[in-house]
Write a protein that holds these residues in place. Structure first.
Motif, PDB file in Angstrom:
ATOM      1  N   THR A  37       0.832  -1.196   0.000  1.00 47.37           N
ATOM      2  CA  THR A  37       0.000   0.000   0.000  1.00 47.37           C
ATOM      3  C   THR A  37       0.872   1.254   0.000  1.00 47.37           C
ATOM      4  O   THR A  37       1.850   1.330   0.743  1.00 47.37           O
ATOM      5  N   PHE A  38       0.493   2.216  -0.839  1.00 48.43           N
ATOM      6  CA  PHE A  38       1.214   3.483  -0.850  1.00 48.43           C
ATOM      7  C   PHE A  38       0.265   4.612  -1.232  1.00 48.43           C
ATOM      8  O   PHE A  38      -0.845   4.381  -1.731  1.00 48.43           O
ATOM      9  N   SER A  39       0.680   5.848  -1.007  1.00 52.19           N
ATOM     10  CA  SER A  39      -0.170   7.017  -1.265  1.00 52.19           C
ATOM     11  C   SER A  39      -0.481   7.137  -2.755  1.00 52.19           C
ATOM     12  O   SER A  39       0.374   6.909  -3.612  1.00 52.19           O
ATOM     13  N   ASN A  40      -1.718   7.516  -3.039  1.00 54.90           N
ATOM     14  CA  ASN A  40      -2.161   7.685  -4.424  1.00 54.90           C
ATOM     15  C   ASN A  40      -1.879   9.124  -4.868  1.00 54.90           C
ATOM     16  O   ASN A  40      -2.446  10.072  -4.303  1.00 54.90           O
ATOM     17  N   PRO A  41      -1.018   9.319  -5.856  1.00 59.32           N
ATOM     18  CA  PRO A  41      -0.696  10.688  -6.290  1.00 59.32           C
ATOM     19  C   PRO A  41      -1.887  11.424  -6.888  1.00 59.32           C
ATOM     20  O   PRO A  41      -1.868  12.664  -6.964  1.00 59.32           O
ATOM     21  N   LYS A  42      -2.943  10.708  -7.284  1.00 59.35           N
ATOM     22  CA  LYS A  42      -4.121  11.341  -7.875  1.00 59.35           C
ATOM     23  C   LYS A  42      -5.128  11.803  -6.808  1.00 59.35           C
ATOM     24  O   LYS A  42      -6.084  12.515  -7.128  1.00 59.35           O
ATOM     25  N   TYR A  43      -4.889  11.389  -5.578  1.00 56.89           N
ATOM     26  CA  TYR A  43      -5.812  11.772  -4.498  1.00 56.89           C
ATOM     27  C   TYR A  43      -5.606  13.229  -4.108  1.00 56.89           C
ATOM     28  O   TYR A  43      -4.468  13.705  -3.994  1.00 56.89           O
ATOM     29  N   LYS A  44      -6.702  13.949  -3.910  1.00 60.75           N
ATOM     30  CA  LYS A  44      -6.656  15.344  -3.480  1.00 60.75           C
ATOM     31  C   LYS A  44      -7.330  15.472  -2.114  1.00 60.75           C
ATOM     32  O   LYS A  44      -8.346  14.826  -1.847  1.00 60.75           O
ATOM     33  N   THR A  45      -6.766  16.330  -1.254  1.00 64.53           N
ATOM     34  CA  THR A  45      -7.304  16.497   0.091  1.00 64.53           C
ATOM     35  C   THR A  45      -8.636  17.245   0.074  1.00 64.53           C
ATOM     36  O   THR A  45      -9.004  17.884  -0.917  1.00 64.53           O
ATOM     37  N   LYS A  46      -9.341  17.200   1.193  1.00 65.68           N
ATOM     38  CA  LYS A  46     -10.695  17.736   1.271  1.00 65.68           C
ATOM     39  C   LYS A  46     -10.769  19.256   1.130  1.00 65.68           C
ATOM     40  O   LYS A  46     -11.851  19.786   0.854  1.00 65.68           O
ATOM     41  N   ASP A  47      -9.658  19.932   1.325  1.00 60.12           N
ATOM     42  CA  ASP A  47      -9.662  21.386   1.177  1.00 60.12           C
ATOM     43  C   ASP A  47      -9.402  21.817  -0.271  1.00 60.12           C
ATOM     44  O   ASP A  47      -9.246  23.004  -0.556  1.00 60.12           O
ATOM     45  N   ASN A  48      -9.393  20.843  -1.169  1.00 64.76           N
ATOM     46  CA  ASN A  48      -9.149  21.096  -2.581  1.00 64.76           C
ATOM     47  C   ASN A  48     -10.401  20.733  -3.374  1.00 64.76           C
ATOM     48  O   ASN A  48     -10.973  19.659  -3.173  1.00 64.76           O
ATOM     49  N   LEU A  49     -10.845  21.607  -4.268  1.00 66.08           N
ATOM     50  CA  LEU A  49     -12.057  21.334  -5.057  1.00 66.08           C
ATOM     51  C   LEU A  49     -11.925  20.040  -5.847  1.00 66.08           C
ATOM     52  O   LEU A  49     -12.925  19.347  -6.085  1.00 66.08           O
TER      53      LEU A  49
ATOM     54  N   HIS B 139     -11.002  17.324  -4.892  1.00 66.35           N
ATOM     55  CA  HIS B 139     -11.456  16.190  -4.083  1.00 66.35           C
ATOM     56  C   HIS B 139     -12.894  15.816  -4.439  1.00 66.35           C
ATOM     57  O   HIS B 139     -13.309  14.665  -4.283  1.00 66.35           O
ATOM     58  N   TYR B 140     -13.645  16.792  -4.933  1.00 69.80           N
ATOM     59  CA  TYR B 140     -15.082  16.614  -5.183  1.00 69.80           C
ATOM     60  C   TYR B 140     -15.444  16.652  -6.664  1.00 69.80           C
ATOM     61  O   TYR B 140     -16.587  16.353  -7.020  1.00 69.80           O
ATOM     62  N   VAL B 141     -14.483  17.025  -7.506  1.00 68.33           N
ATOM     63  CA  VAL B 141     -14.773  17.268  -8.919  1.00 68.33           C
ATOM     64  C   VAL B 141     -13.719  16.577  -9.788  1.00 68.33           C
ATOM     65  O   VAL B 141     -12.523  16.579  -9.455  1.00 68.33           O
ATOM     66  N   THR B 142     -14.148  15.987 -10.900  1.00 70.51           N
ATOM     67  CA  THR B 142     -13.214  15.336 -11.818  1.00 70.51           C
ATOM     68  C   THR B 142     -12.408  16.387 -12.588  1.00 70.51           C
ATOM     69  O   THR B 142     -12.716  17.585 -12.551  1.00 70.51           O
ATOM     70  N   THR B 143     -11.413  15.928 -13.300  1.00 71.81           N
ATOM     71  CA  THR B 143     -10.615  16.836 -14.118  1.00 71.81           C
ATOM     72  C   THR B 143     -11.439  17.449 -15.247  1.00 71.81           C
ATOM     73  O   THR B 143     -11.067  18.483 -15.805  1.00 71.81           O
ATOM     74  N   LYS B 144     -12.592  16.836 -15.554  1.00 72.28           N
ATOM     75  CA  LYS B 144     -13.487  17.362 -16.586  1.00 72.28           C
ATOM     76  C   LYS B 144     -14.531  18.319 -16.005  1.00 72.28           C
ATOM     77  O   LYS B 144     -15.375  18.837 -16.738  1.00 72.28           O
ATOM     78  N   GLY B 145     -14.474  18.542 -14.684  1.00 69.81           N
ATOM     79  CA  GLY B 145     -15.408  19.473 -14.055  1.00 69.81           C
ATOM     80  C   GLY B 145     -16.722  18.858 -13.638  1.00 69.81           C
ATOM     81  O   GLY B 145     -17.685  19.583 -13.371  1.00 69.81           O
ATOM     82  N   GLN B 146     -16.775  17.515 -13.541  1.00 68.72           N
ATOM     83  CA  GLN B 146     -17.991  16.844 -13.099  1.00 68.72           C
ATOM     84  C   GLN B 146     -17.907  16.545 -11.603  1.00 68.72           C
ATOM     85  O   GLN B 146     -16.865  16.109 -11.116  1.00 68.72           O
ATOM     86  N   TYR B 147     -19.016  16.780 -10.891  1.00 68.41           N
ATOM     87  CA  TYR B 147     -19.054  16.433  -9.480  1.00 68.41           C
ATOM     88  C   TYR B 147     -19.071  14.912  -9.316  1.00 68.41           C
ATOM     89  O   TYR B 147     -19.767  14.208 -10.049  1.00 68.41           O
TER      90      TYR B 147
END
Length: 374
Positions: A108-120, A122-130
């Protein structure tokens, strides 16, 4: 403010109660977890009132959160995350990147694609979809000038709706549950209806708050106390009798599983053990067989215990697991069996409006190979 929780038993008619007791002349908002729940609500409203009342809105919870709590407040969301240029492009059902991942060696290791909760992101795809999976979490995060987005939404809802009702509320977990609790604090009139003992039964959304406290199950009494501490009036009597199951079946479930359920006495049905005529029962197409899992493997008409939730059957045969091999014994105890497994059996044993047939695991194992699909 009127805040009420109605705790029901299986077959008590939760959806029936909601649809037949609403005032059709009021502006009602009815929410539920699944599209199947929504279909049942719409059908019951038509049965009760001849049509869906003009001022009554029915919606899945996810759709409600997206259309009522996210889209109208997108400028506030963009401002909260310091992304003034942000404009969304819809919503998607794919899961967001997990915090950790495993490599081919199982490490197990950290996922570089994961974004923290204080970052938009975290809730939205790279295409701008929630991400549908994180929209409740998103709403809970956003505030403006120390005023939460939840409070602003509730004030708006109070202008447009007289009453908010949520069916099968035991199906909501984690951020969805937290959002319901936070929203309820500010609503003028909210009613939640559900069955504590049907939690953790669905195919998804089975873990976490409010029915898990760290690694421990939250008891019925503790759950009621938590709701009361949150300011709800908890009604334990309005839906405390099953309209589906007979008195004999309810008494048996109550004695064996320790779940308090009684009957309205609308139907007649017995508990019948079928070890000696198991083959005849399996081949009787009028009796639906309920298995813990892998129902699709067999040639007879069968459903998994969990998937039978919400169903009513004329007759059902529950094929027990090893945990319940000695269910018929006077000294049988559920001690040591997980609450989730007990809940699933509770669901299975309360589907029949007629006879309930029970088959031991050992009996089924002796003949099951004859029924496995080739």
């Amino acid at each position: 403010m009127a805040k009420r929780v109605i705790l029901a038993v299986a077959g008590a008619g939760k959806t029936y109660h909601i649809c037949h007791t609403i005032d059709p002349n009021k502006r009602n908002l009815i929410l539920a977890f699944t599209h199947e729940n929504i279909y049942n609500i719409q059908k019951e409203l038509c049965d009760a009132h001849g049509h869906i009342p003009e001022q009554t809105t029915v919606s899945t919870f996810d759709s409600f959160v997206y259309h009522q709590m996210v889209l109208p407040y997108e400028p506030s969301i963009a401002e909260h995350f310091d992304r003034p240029e942000f404009v969304s492009r819809g919503i998607c059902t794919i899961d967001p990147p997990p915090k950790t991942i495993r490599n081919s060696e199982g490490r197990t290791f950290s996922n570089p694609k994961y974004k923290t909760k204080d970052n938009l992101a975290h809730y939205v795809t790279t295409k701008g979809q929630y991400y549908c999976a994180t929209i409740s979490e998103l709403v809970l995060q956003v505030g403006k000038n120390r005023e939460s987005l939840v409070k602003r939404v509730a004030e708006r809802l109070n202008l447009f709706y007289d009453c908010v009702l949520i069916d099968e509320f035991q199906d909501f977990r984690e951020y969805d549950y937290e959002l319901i609790m936070a929203l309820s604090k500010h609503l003028n009139d909210v009613v939640l209806v559900g069955d504590y003992y049907q939690h953790s039964v669905s195919a998804t959304n089975n873990s976490g708050k409010p029915f898990k406290n760290r690694s421990n199950d939250v008891s019925y009494d503790s759950f009621v106390a938590e709701l009361e501490n949150a300011g709800f009036e908890v009604d334990l009597t309005a839906l405390d009798k099953s309209r589906r199951c007979s008195a004999e079946i309810c008494q048996y479930v109550s004695e064996k599983l320790g779940i308090n359920i009684s009957s309205h006495g609308n139907n007649i049905g017995s508990v019948i053990w079928v070890d000696e005529n198991a083959t005849a029962i399996l081949e009787d197409q009028q009796i639906i067989k309920l298995l813990y899992k892998d129902a699709a493997r067999y040639s007879f008409h069968a459903i998994n215990w969990s998937y039978s939730k919400g169903d009513t059957m004329d007759a059902a045969c529950v094929i027990l697991t090893d945990n319940f091999e000695k269910l018929a014994d006077d000294k049988f105890s559920t001690r040591g069996i997980s609450q989730t497994t007990i809940n699933k059996l509770y669901v299975a044993m309360t589907r029949s409006s007629g006879n309930l047939y029970l088959m031991r695991s050992s009996t089924f194992k002796e003949i099951r190979n004859s029924y496995i699909k080739k």
